[in-house]
Write a protein that holds these residues in place. Structure first.
Motif: not given
Length: 193
Positions: A37, A40-41, A43, A45, A58, A60, A67, A95, A97
């Protein structure tokens, strides 16, 4: 190593060899393992990443804990959370990942601004990239509202022919906004016809 990204950016604006060398000097090459990841939600970017190799999602998490996939990024695509973290300077709501081992060429917002100061024509190229991204996003929103599940899936296959071999089916269902069970029925119907 830079030929992919140079070809990608040169689709919109013609650059001299010297400008491309300057462009490349601002990028950081990074290998990121599968299932990492990167954002993270909550954070900030601090990157814009060009996918040299691999597959990224990508997404949420909605109010029900599900998800919701917003984007798959594969080779020659860009991935970031430019809407919140980079331009709005607010914590991310998504997010990012890696779904495969990935290789990226990456900018920070600061290095991108330095690039624009040193080689201003890149600002035009990135503006065009943003406009194209907005058009794709609006088109996806329109089709999400107006198309049947079968139409959405067939269009998905047309746009992303390699994704079904690279990601689990429930990720595709999430991207299309349908349940995995309903996607199975759609796929069976298509196979039958």
């Amino acid at each position: 190593m830079y030929s992919q990204i140079n070809n990608n950016i040169s689709r919109y604006v013609s650059f001299s060899e010297e400008e491309l060398i300057t462009f490349n000097s601002f990028m950081e090459y990074k290998k990121v393992p599968k299932k990492t990841i990167m954002l993270h939600e909550g954070e900030m970017c601090n990157f814009e990443a060009f996918v040299v190799k691999g597959c990224v999602r990508k997404y949420y998490i909605d109010a029900n804990g599900f998800e919701v996939i917003l984007q798959f990024a594969i080779e020659n695509a860009w991935v970031s959370d430019i809407s919140f973290s980079i331009y709005e300077t607010k914590p991310s709501q998504v997010y990012i990942e890696t779904l495969e081992d990935c290789e990226f060429l990456m900018f920070t917002p600061e290095s991108k601004e330095e690039l624009f100061a040193k080689a201003p024509r890149f600002e035009r190229a990135f503006r065009i990239l943003m406009q194209r991204n907005l058009a794709v996003t609006q088109n996806r929103l329109f089709h999400t509202i107006s198309q049947t599940a079968t139409e959405k899936y067939l269009e998905f296959l047309e746009l992303y022919p390699t994704i079904p071999q690279r990601v689990p089916q429930h990720y595709i269902a999430s991207y299309l906004g349908i349940s995995p069970e309903f996607l199975s029925k759609v796929r069976a119907r298509i196979a039958k016809n």
